[in-house]
Design an enzyme around this catalytic site. Structure first.
Site, PDB file in Angstrom:
ATOM      1  N   HIS A  79       0.817  -1.219   0.000  1.00 18.57           N
ATOM      2  CA  HIS A  79       0.000   0.000   0.000  1.00 18.57           C
ATOM      3  C   HIS A  79       0.846   1.263   0.000  1.00 18.57           C
ATOM      4  CE1 HIS A  79      -3.742  -2.172   0.585  1.00 18.57           C
ATOM      5  NE2 HIS A  79      -3.219  -2.832   1.608  1.00 18.57           N
TER       6      HIS A  79
ATOM      7  N   GLU B 109      -6.506 -12.026   6.591  1.00 19.73           N
ATOM      8  CA  GLU B 109      -7.270 -10.828   6.286  1.00 19.73           C
ATOM      9  C   GLU B 109      -8.664 -11.119   5.738  1.00 19.73           C
ATOM     10  OE1 GLU B 109      -4.438  -7.419   5.001  1.00 19.73           O
ATOM     11  OE2 GLU B 109      -3.705  -9.188   3.923  1.00 19.73           O
TER      12      GLU B 109
ATOM     13  N   ASP C 280      -9.121  -5.404   6.742  1.00 17.65           N
ATOM     14  CA  ASP C 280      -9.566  -6.266   5.643  1.00 17.65           C
ATOM     15  C   ASP C 280     -10.406  -7.434   6.150  1.00 17.65           C
ATOM     16  OD1 ASP C 280      -8.558  -4.915   3.369  1.00 17.65           O
ATOM     17  OD2 ASP C 280      -6.551  -5.629   3.825  1.00 17.65           O
TER      18      ASP C 280
END
Length: 256
Positions: free
Chosen positions: A47, A153, A179
């Site tokens: 990310h 996740e 997530d």
């Protein structure tokens, strides 16, 4: 390159450990936070804007201190594992692992044949001090100090935790709560009963499986409370929010 891992040494001794995420791709910020005393810093490539070369600069900065340099790879493809391992990552975090097969593939990407598929490049990689470290010493120190963490996740990942725990090469299962909440249609609703139940199930399965348990600290929780519940590794900060919230506070103080 593969020195004693501060993170693994403390985990093996049964001590709680604290980490911080690095999203800014800045070696200067990485070095500063390494000096702050975190047990590990996670260079994020999933990310964050940084790439392999940026990551090397960050690892180099972190490794001026005892803090362990971990990398969350950009994608769960073998080349990302290989490149970051050859670059000197002291541990790899693998995003969104949802099956025993995916966990086994991550293990194979980190291991040399016959246990895995990682290619040998001990003669000219940063991880082996550019070949100055004899191969036998590199293999020994890498084996002792490398850490592999799989991120849980999704609800599918929680269901597969027993399969992942059956792999001896996996050191840690790390819960990604944001997530995880999104996977059941409750994105960021950390008070939803369904999320709390799934989170507790993930914690229980990981601890029963005998792996080190890690996670992000959620709002309203604390590292101390997580350690009391059996967590071994907790991340309670990242470089962006530390800078952003510090800047907000400074501006607010100046305007008061």
């Amino acid at each position: 390159m593969y020195r004693e891992s501060r993170l693994k040494a403390k985990l093996r001794a049964g001590e709680p450990t604290l980490g911080c995420w690095l999203f800014m791709g800045s070696p200067v910020v990485s070095e500063l936070l390494a000096h702050a005393g975190f047990d590990a810093l996670i260079v994020d490539h999933e990310h964050a804007p940084g790439g392999l070369e940026t990551g090397i600069h960050q690892m180099r900065a972190i490794q001026t201190t005892p803090t362990t340099a971990l990398v969350r790879v950009a994608d769960n493809q073998p080349m990302y594992f290989k490149q970051n391992l050859d670059a000197g990552a002291e541990g790899i975090l693998v995003a969104n692992v949802e099956s025993g097969e995916a966990a086994a593939a991550a293990v194979a990407a980190c291991r040399y044949p016959p246990q895995g598929i990682r290619g040998h490049q001990t003669g000219a990689s940063r991880a082996s001090d550019w070949g100055f470290l004899p191969p036998a010493d590199y293999y020994r120190t890498w084996e002792q100090n490398f850490l592999l963490a799989l991120l849980i996740e999704s609800d599918r990942g929680v269901a597969a935790i027993p399969e992942m725990c059956a792999l001896p090469e996996v050191d840690m299962l790390f819960i990604g709560p944001t997530d995880l909440s999104g996977s059941i249609g409750k994105a960021r609703d950390f008070e939803a009963p369904e999320f709390k139940e799934l989170m507790a199930e993930a914690e229980r399965r990981i601890l029963e499986g005998g792996k080190w348990l890690g996670a992000v600290t959620l709002p309203g929780d604390s590292p101390a409370a997580q350690f009391a519940r059996g967590y071994h590794f907790v991340t309670n900060a990242n470089d962006v929010t530390l800078l952003r919230d510090g800047a907000r506070g400074a501006v607010a103080a100046g305007a008061a």
